[in-house]
Every structure is written in structure tokens, then in C-alpha cells.
Write a protein that holds these residues in place. Structure first.
Motif, PDB file in Angstrom:
ATOM      1  N   MET A  86       6.725 -12.434  -9.397  1.00 22.13           N
ATOM      2  CA  MET A  86       6.519 -11.614  -8.201  1.00 22.13           C
ATOM      3  C   MET A  86       6.791 -10.145  -8.507  1.00 22.13           C
ATOM      4  SD  MET A  86       8.424 -11.644  -4.502  1.00 22.13           S
ATOM      5  CE  MET A  86       9.759 -10.629  -5.144  1.00 22.13           C
ATOM      6  N   TYR A  87       7.885  -9.881  -9.251  1.00 19.49           N
ATOM      7  CA  TYR A  87       8.190  -8.494  -9.587  1.00 19.49           C
ATOM      8  C   TYR A  87       7.095  -7.885 -10.462  1.00 19.49           C
ATOM      9  CZ  TYR A  87      12.856  -8.621  -7.561  1.00 19.49           C
ATOM     10  OH  TYR A  87      13.912  -8.684  -6.685  1.00 19.49           O
ATOM     11  N   ASP A  88       6.546  -8.679 -11.392  1.00 21.40           N
ATOM     12  CA  ASP A  88       5.450  -8.156 -12.221  1.00 21.40           C
ATOM     13  C   ASP A  88       4.262  -7.774 -11.349  1.00 21.40           C
ATOM     14  OD1 ASP A  88       6.901  -8.476 -14.495  1.00 21.40           O
ATOM     15  OD2 ASP A  88       5.997 -10.399 -15.058  1.00 21.40           O
ATOM     16  N   GLY A  89       3.969  -8.611 -10.352  1.00 16.52           N
ATOM     17  CA  GLY A  89       2.858  -8.305  -9.463  1.00 16.52           C
ATOM     18  C   GLY A  89       3.097  -7.047  -8.650  1.00 16.52           C
ATOM     19  N   LEU A  90       4.314  -6.887  -8.135  1.00 14.91           N
ATOM     20  CA  LEU A  90       4.636  -5.706  -7.342  1.00 14.91           C
ATOM     21  C   LEU A  90       4.647  -4.447  -8.198  1.00 14.91           C
ATOM     22  CD1 LEU A  90       7.472  -7.078  -5.024  1.00 14.91           C
ATOM     23  CD2 LEU A  90       5.087  -6.636  -4.422  1.00 14.91           C
ATOM     24  N   ASN A  91       5.091  -4.584  -9.451  1.00 13.38           N
ATOM     25  CA  ASN A  91       5.189  -3.417 -10.323  1.00 13.38           C
ATOM     26  C   ASN A  91       3.842  -2.999 -10.905  1.00 13.38           C
ATOM     27  OD1 ASN A  91       7.978  -3.141 -10.011  1.00 13.38           O
ATOM     28  ND2 ASN A  91       8.410  -4.595 -11.666  1.00 13.38           N
ATOM     29  N   GLU A  92       2.956  -3.970 -11.182  1.00 10.04           N
ATOM     30  CA  GLU A  92       1.716  -3.666 -11.888  1.00 10.04           C
ATOM     31  C   GLU A  92       0.457  -3.943 -11.060  1.00 10.04           C
ATOM     32  OE1 GLU A  92       1.905  -2.174 -14.654  1.00 10.04           O
ATOM     33  OE2 GLU A  92       4.053  -2.462 -15.003  1.00 10.04           O
ATOM     34  N   GLY A  93       0.604  -4.571  -9.901  1.00 11.69           N
ATOM     35  CA  GLY A  93      -0.565  -4.978  -9.139  1.00 11.69           C
ATOM     36  C   GLY A  93      -1.202  -3.833  -8.364  1.00 11.69           C
ATOM     37  N   ARG A  94      -2.243  -4.163  -7.586  1.00 14.94           N
ATOM     38  CA  ARG A  94      -2.953  -3.166  -6.806  1.00 14.94           C
ATOM     39  C   ARG A  94      -3.213  -3.719  -5.411  1.00 14.94           C
ATOM     40  NH1 ARG A  94      -5.872  -3.451 -11.411  1.00 14.94           N
ATOM     41  NH2 ARG A  94      -7.589  -4.485 -10.299  1.00 14.94           N
ATOM     42  N   ILE A  95      -3.124  -2.866  -4.423  1.00 15.11           N
ATOM     43  CA  ILE A  95      -3.502  -3.187  -3.045  1.00 15.11           C
ATOM     44  C   ILE A  95      -4.342  -2.036  -2.522  1.00 15.11           C
ATOM     45  CG2 ILE A  95      -2.667  -3.433  -0.674  1.00 15.11           C
ATOM     46  CD1 ILE A  95      -0.353  -5.011  -1.649  1.00 15.11           C
ATOM     47  N   ASP A  96      -5.491  -2.357  -1.956  1.00 17.21           N
ATOM     48  CA  ASP A  96      -6.341  -1.324  -1.374  1.00 17.21           C
ATOM     49  C   ASP A  96      -5.838  -1.050   0.044  1.00 17.21           C
ATOM     50  OD1 ASP A  96      -8.311   0.315  -0.398  1.00 17.21           O
ATOM     51  OD2 ASP A  96      -9.974  -0.834  -1.269  1.00 17.21           O
ATOM     52  N   ALA A  97      -4.846  -0.161   0.144  1.00 15.02           N
ATOM     53  CA  ALA A  97      -4.200   0.091   1.433  1.00 15.02           C
ATOM     54  C   ALA A  97      -5.170   0.704   2.443  1.00 15.02           C
ATOM     55  CB  ALA A  97      -2.983   0.999   1.244  1.00 15.02           C
ATOM     56  N   ASP A  98      -6.082   1.556   1.989  1.00 17.09           N
ATOM     57  CA  ASP A  98      -7.027   2.174   2.922  1.00 17.09           C
ATOM     58  C   ASP A  98      -7.951   1.127   3.534  1.00 17.09           C
ATOM     59  OD1 ASP A  98      -5.983   4.683   2.575  1.00 17.09           O
ATOM     60  OD2 ASP A  98      -7.391   5.247   0.996  1.00 17.09           O
ATOM     61  N   ARG A  99      -8.391   0.172   2.724  1.00 15.56           N
ATOM     62  CA  ARG A  99      -9.236  -0.890   3.262  1.00 15.56           C
ATOM     63  C   ARG A  99      -8.454  -1.736   4.264  1.00 15.56           C
ATOM     64  NH1 ARG A  99     -11.972  -5.923  -0.060  1.00 15.56           N
ATOM     65  NH2 ARG A  99     -13.157  -6.786   1.689  1.00 15.56           N
ATOM     66  N   LEU A 100      -7.193  -2.015   3.945  1.00 14.87           N
ATOM     67  CA  LEU A 100      -6.369  -2.801   4.859  1.00 14.87           C
ATOM     68  C   LEU A 100      -6.144  -2.043   6.164  1.00 14.87           C
ATOM     69  CD1 LEU A 100      -4.715  -5.254   5.517  1.00 14.87           C
ATOM     70  CD2 LEU A 100      -2.849  -4.360   4.123  1.00 14.87           C
TER      71      LEU A 100
END
Length: 330
Positions: free
Chosen positions: A1-15
């Protein structure tokens, strides 16, 4: 989970755009009522004291009726050098523009009511957002001093500049209050009778400091409606201090005054939302070290909360596990 939070991506504008296009809660007259609020997420970075935290500014839509759900529409992390009022103003502008783009508001419909607490500069927000179809209602502290409208001009043979402001209106000194322009009384379930008094064209006296330090040109008047709400008692017969709020709307009638204080009371539902963020969804559980990871985690929490809200017929109402003192509305 920490790896995902540290290296992942979320398209906040689309959300953000998706959230603006959902079926959204409205007040009985069809208007939308967003309210900004701030909360802090603890920092676990090496070398920082345990008390460090990242402040976040949220915007949530409030809802009338026997519910304490809200709908989060936006979240912005405040930087150490950010002006909180400027960030909130920009955030509210973006939210309103997204709501309009999503077809949630059209010309001819009631203005969007923005409800703020005492920690937000409602006068500054009213000035900055004056070109948008919004009507602000903001709580103001009980120790404030505002000004009444200037009296009619009377010929003075000595000449001189006419006064710009009327007499002082000291919240803590009733002897400075004139007769209210509007008085309403409403029977409530939790607070017995609620009495609202409203004074028209009351305004703060602006000075060149704080938010107005860099303002160019002459300072102006921002007149509005000042409302004092007093209820007979809080639950369990506790004493209830008066609540003051101010709106830049002038010429308010009884319906406007009641809508203002009722909308403000719904703002307490944000406390239930933040409680669920922390206690049920675990917003404060991860020990995050990077602000970008905190942003991703915050948006995941907002998405999870939105799923719960959309499924709320099968979810126990938040208010059932909350203190009655914080419950806004009826």
C-alpha cells in the motif's frame, strides 16, 4: 500500500469533474450549498516533530433533512506560504465553475449558497467571488464590531467630508443595536424555539491590513445582512450562546434570514464527515512522509466516502453515532 501511495498516480482533476457530475444534494428550493472546511493530516517524516501536519482545505455540499451526509467535491493541500483565504477563494471558484460546467446550475436558478465558518474571511470571499452566482453566509465571532449604514446627509454650513460609516454595532453590547429589520421565530426539534434577528446594510470597516494590505485604490463598503440566532437551549437543557452570521445579501426578507441560519447549522454535518474519514475510513492511520502520497491517500478516502454516500440506503446514518450537540438543522 505504501509503495502505491508513494509511486502511484491519481487523476485528481478527472475525479473532481466526476464528483461535480454526480446526483448532488440540494436544499428544498433547489439550490446547492457548498461549505469549505479544513483538517490536518499528521506527518511521519524522519526528523520532523510528531506535531507536524499537512493542512487540507475541503469543499463539501451540505444537505437538508434527517441526514448528516455531505458530498465532498474538492480537497487542496495548503502550503506553508499559502494564504488560506486566497486558496479557499480559488478553490470555491473552481468548484462553482465545475458545477456549472456539469449542468448543476443554470441562469435563472437560485444562487449557490456558500456556507463558511468563523475561520474564513467571509467579507474577502464575498468580494473575490462577487462575479459568480453565489450567496455567501459566514459565521462571525461574537466579539466583532461592525458599522451601521451612514445616516442621511444633512447640510452642514461648515462643510467637510460626509461620514462614510454609520455608528458602531458592537456584538457584545446590545445597547448599540438598533431595531432589527427582520425577526423570525421557528420551532425546532432539538433546540425549542429559534429566534433570528437581522439587520440590513451592516458592514465591516475595512483597513489596509491582513487580506486588504495590498488592495489597490480606495477601500469600499461591502454591506450585507447581519443575523443573530438564539435558541432556547441545546440538548440536555444546556445554555446556548447566540450565533452570529453575515451575508453580503442586502434587503433580506424573513425567508432569506431563515435560509441563512438553517444553512449555517447544516455546516456541522462536516464534523460527522471528518469523523468518518478518521474513525471508519482511516484517513489518519497511514504514516506518510511525502505530501504527494498524502494527496493520493486523501483522494482515495474521498472516493471511498462517495461510494458509501451513494449506497447510503444500506448504510447506518452517521448521526446515529454522533453527539446531538453537533447535529445541524431541525
Amino acid at each position: 500500500m505504501y509503495d502505491g501511495l508513494n509511486e502511484g498516480r491519481i487523476d485528481a482533476d478527472r475525479l473532481r469533474s466526476l464528483l461535480a457530475g454526480l446526483p448532488l444534494p440540494r436544499f428544498p428550493d433547489g439550490r446547492l450549498a457548498p461549505g469549505p472546511g479544513r483538517r490536518r493530516l499528521a506527518v511521519a517524516a524522519v526528523g520532523r516533530p510528531p506535531s507536524s501536519s499537512w493542512p487540507y482545505s475541503f469543499v463539501a455540499l451540505l444537505e437538508m433533512g434527517a441526514t448528516s451526509w455531505t458530498q465532498i467535491l474538492d480537497a487542496v493541500r495548503l502550503g506553508p506560504a499559502d494564504d488560506a483565504t486566497a486558496v479557499t477563494a480559488s478553490q470555491l471558484r473552481d468548484v462553482v465553475e465545475r458545477l456549472i460546467a456539469a449542468g448543476q446550475w443554470s441562469p435563472g436558478e437560485p444562487d449557490i449558497t456558500v456556507v463558511t465558518d468563523a475561520g474564513h474571511d467571509v467579507t474577502r470571499l464575498a468580494w473575490v467571488l462577487g462575479d459568480l452566482p453565489v450567496e455567501l453566509v459566514g459565521r462571525v465571532r461574537g466579539d466583532r464590531v461592525m458599522r451601521l449604514p451612514k445616516p442621511p446627509r444633512v447640510y452642514d454650513p461648515k462643510g467637510g467630508r460626509p461620514p462614510k460609516h454609520g455608528p458602531e454595532f458592537r456584538f457584545a453590547k446590545p445597547e448599540t443595536w438598533p431595531e432589527p429589520a427582520v425577526t423570525t421565530r421557528t420551532a425546532t426539534t432539538n433546540y425549542a424555539n429559534a429566534t433570528a434577528q437581522a439587520w440590513d446594510r451592516v458592514h465591516p470597516r475595512l483597513t489596509r491590513r491582513a487580506a486588504w494590505l495590498d488592495h489597490e485604490g480606495e477601500l469600499f463598503l461591502i454591506e450585507g445582512t447581519l443575523v443573530r440566532l438564539e435558541v432556547e437551549h441545546l440538548p440536555k437543557d444546556r445554555a446556548a450562546p447566540a450565533v452570529w452570521s453575515w451575508s453580503p445579501k442586502t434587503g433580506a426578507d424573513g425567508a432569506d434570514v431563515d435560509r441563512a441560519w438553517q444553512a449555517f447549522l447544516r455546516r456541522f454535518d462536516l464534523e460527522h464527515t471528518f469523523r468518518l474519514f478518521k474513525q471508519t475510513l482511516g484517513w489518519t492511520r497511514p504514516r506518510l512522509r511525502e505530501p504527494e502520497a498524502a494527496d493520493r491517500w486523501t483522494w482515495l478516502i474521498i472516493a471511498a466516502y462517495t461510494q458509501l454516500r451513494l449506497a447510503r440506503p444500506a448504510v447506518h446514518d452517521l448521526r446515529a453515532n454522533s453527539s446531538p450537540q453537533a447535529a445541524g438543522g431541525g
